[in-house]
Enzyme design. Structure first.
Site, PDB file in Angstrom:
ATOM      1  N   LYS A   1     -10.661   5.643   4.293  1.00 39.85           N
ATOM      2  CA  LYS A   1     -11.960   5.160   4.756  1.00 39.85           C
ATOM      3  C   LYS A   1     -13.104   5.662   3.880  1.00 39.85           C
ATOM      4  O   LYS A   1     -14.046   4.910   3.588  1.00 39.85           O
ATOM      5  CB  LYS A   1     -12.174   5.601   6.211  1.00 39.85           C
ATOM      6  CG  LYS A   1     -13.499   5.175   6.807  1.00 39.85           C
ATOM      7  CD  LYS A   1     -13.560   3.687   7.023  1.00 39.85           C
ATOM      8  CE  LYS A   1     -14.978   3.225   7.317  1.00 39.85           C
ATOM      9  NZ  LYS A   1     -15.817   3.207   6.111  1.00 39.85           N
TER      10      LYS A   1
ATOM     11  N   CYS B   1     -13.842  -0.389   8.028  1.00 44.96           N
ATOM     12  CA  CYS B   1     -12.916  -0.822   6.983  1.00 44.96           C
ATOM     13  C   CYS B   1     -13.022   0.078   5.751  1.00 44.96           C
ATOM     14  O   CYS B   1     -14.119   0.483   5.361  1.00 44.96           O
ATOM     15  CB  CYS B   1     -13.226  -2.259   6.566  1.00 44.96           C
ATOM     16  SG  CYS B   1     -13.386  -3.436   7.932  1.00 44.96           S
TER      17      CYS B   1
ATOM     18  N   HIS C   1      -9.314   3.533  -1.511  1.00 49.47           N
ATOM     19  CA  HIS C   1      -7.974   2.963  -1.404  1.00 49.47           C
ATOM     20  C   HIS C   1      -7.622   2.140  -2.645  1.00 49.47           C
ATOM     21  O   HIS C   1      -7.605   0.905  -2.599  1.00 49.47           O
ATOM     22  CB  HIS C   1      -7.910   2.097  -0.141  1.00 49.47           C
ATOM     23  CG  HIS C   1      -6.529   1.580   0.177  1.00 49.47           C
ATOM     24  ND1 HIS C   1      -5.371   2.193  -0.251  1.00 49.47           N
ATOM     25  CD2 HIS C   1      -6.139   0.479   0.897  1.00 49.47           C
ATOM     26  CE1 HIS C   1      -4.323   1.498   0.181  1.00 49.47           C
ATOM     27  NE2 HIS C   1      -4.764   0.459   0.864  1.00 49.47           N
TER      28      HIS C   1
ATOM     29  N   CYS D   1       0.813  -1.221   0.000  1.00 49.35           N
ATOM     30  CA  CYS D   1       0.000   0.000   0.000  1.00 49.35           C
ATOM     31  C   CYS D   1       0.844   1.267   0.000  1.00 49.35           C
ATOM     32  O   CYS D   1       0.320   2.367  -0.191  1.00 49.35           O
ATOM     33  CB  CYS D   1      -0.950   0.002   1.195  1.00 49.35           C
ATOM     34  SG  CYS D   1      -2.053  -1.430   1.241  1.00 49.35           S
TER      35      CYS D   1
END
Length: 388
Positions: free
Chosen positions: A331, A210, A335, A84
């Site tokens: 969030k 998540c 992502h 990431c």
């Protein structure tokens, strides 16, 4: 001390996209050209981030392919993969390249597609994400990333008394911020009760703790300090820290402290000759709500154990004394793995130029970005500031 300057920045919306990886990246890159008022002839190299294209779309030699889409065929192209933290690692190397005179002006960014538009569902994408965990000690147990950060967060809760309600406040804040960001994957408000009532994914995380799988791209143009004054609105890069931690999780001496983030933040602040107290806001890697709590402490915004209460008290909200993730963060903004790191740099650039519209942090002159990869084993921390 200025190490380099960002003179162009742009990103796509983060969400669901039907276009190819090359098409997506071209949208962000051409937007960065326009923002800097440059053409492809002004770019000396491409530093490009993509973490999962090989596994998700059987596309492994992407750097020259995307370069061909944006007029950069023939220039040096380098692909970075660091889970990431992929494009923030590319950004670090681009800064070093212009600082040391290897190149004068570099295009740096990343792209990823993670939604079902790839043809892969949540189960298969979760398995691919988990390939960034330890191959020999974690993957055989079935540990996936909700589980990785749940383990770190449960330890934080044990040590400091952090509660599920405090974690839920992180989600509420970031979704509220996301409503102000036209590029965000999610643009609706949620309540603490809605977060706590959502299904449990990995204790203590509910579904609303998540971040989503997203598609998207981001790009910035980095140039040398002595060239920056010839551009409109340059934003200076004054510090970039990069550190790693022990793998696997079970070998970390203090698992909830995210030591790599602390080391990277120390490096970045020292280079910038600045402290956490001087940062107007932070963009941090909130892949899960507990990750934001631990990051907020690691970068020095709050004392150890105070990240959870600070979120519940509104201290990290837009109008708090220590704003975190005005973009909505991972969030709510989303992502897309390879695009996340330079997406944070785009947000810092817009804020420091005073161009963030409804989510603008008034008077922001210095800000920090925190981007981690894998099981908290890699972190890149960047400090940007208004050009003096």
């Amino acid at each position: 001390m200025t190490r380099a300057s960002v003179v162009g920045a742009d990103m796509t919306t983060f969400g669901v996209h039907e276009g190819t990886l090359s098409e997506l990246f071209a949208e962000a890159a051409l937007g960065a050209y326009d923002d800097a008022n440059v053409g492809s002839d002004d770019i000396d190299a491409l530093y490009f981030g993509n973490a999962m294209g090989g596994q998700t779309e059987n596309d492994t030699h992407l750097a020259p392919a995307v370069a061909s889409q944006i007029g950069l065929a023939g220039v040096p192209c380098q692909r970075y993969e660091d889970a990431c933290a992929t494009s923030s690692n590319a950004f670090k190397n681009a800064v070093e390249a212009v600082e040391t005179g290897v190149h004068d002006t570099v295009l740096v960014g990343g792209v990823e597609r993670c939604t079902p538009e790839t043809g892969l569902g949540t189960g298969e994408m979760t398995r691919i994400f988990a390939s960034a965990s330890d191959r020999h000690y974690e993957q055989p147990t079935g540990l996936t990333f909700p589980g990785v950060f749940a383990l770190l967060t449960k330890r934080h809760m044990h040590e400091h008394g952090t509660t599920e309600e405090q974690l839920a406040h992180v989600a509420v804040k970031n979704h509220d911020n996301g409503t102000r960001n036209p590029n965000a994957h999610f643009g609706k408000e949620v309540t603490v009760e809605e977060v706590l009532d959502s299904p449990v994914v990995a204790d203590p995380f509910h579904l609303m703790d998540c971040c989503p799988f997203s598609d998207g791209a981001s790009a910035v143009i980095v140039t040398s300090d002595d060239r920056a004054d010839s551009f409109d609105d340059p934003v200076d890069v004054s510090g970039v820290g990069h550190a790693t931690d022990v793998v696997p999780l079970s070998a970390k001496p203090v698992p909830h402290a995210t030591q790599a983030a602390r080391d990277a933040a120390t490096q970045a602040y020292e280079q910038a000759e600045a402290s956490a107290d001087e940062m107007a806001f932070a963009e941090v890697h909130d892949c899960f709500t507990g990750a934001e709590v631990m990051a907020s402490e690691a970068i020095g915004f709050f004392e150890d154990g105070e990240g959870g209460p600070a979120a519940a008290e509104g201290r990290s909200s837009m109008d708090g004394d220590r704003p975190i993730n005005p973009s909505g963060g991972l969030k709510a903004k989303g992502h897309p793995i390879g695009a996340t790191g330079t997406g944070q740099i785009v947000e810092l650039t817009e804020q420091l130029r005073g161009n963030a519209d409804e989510r603008q942090i008034d008077g922001a002159e210095k800000a920090v970005a925190h981007n981690l990869g894998g099981d908290a084993a890699t972190t890149v921390v960047s400090v940007l500031e208004v050009r003096g």
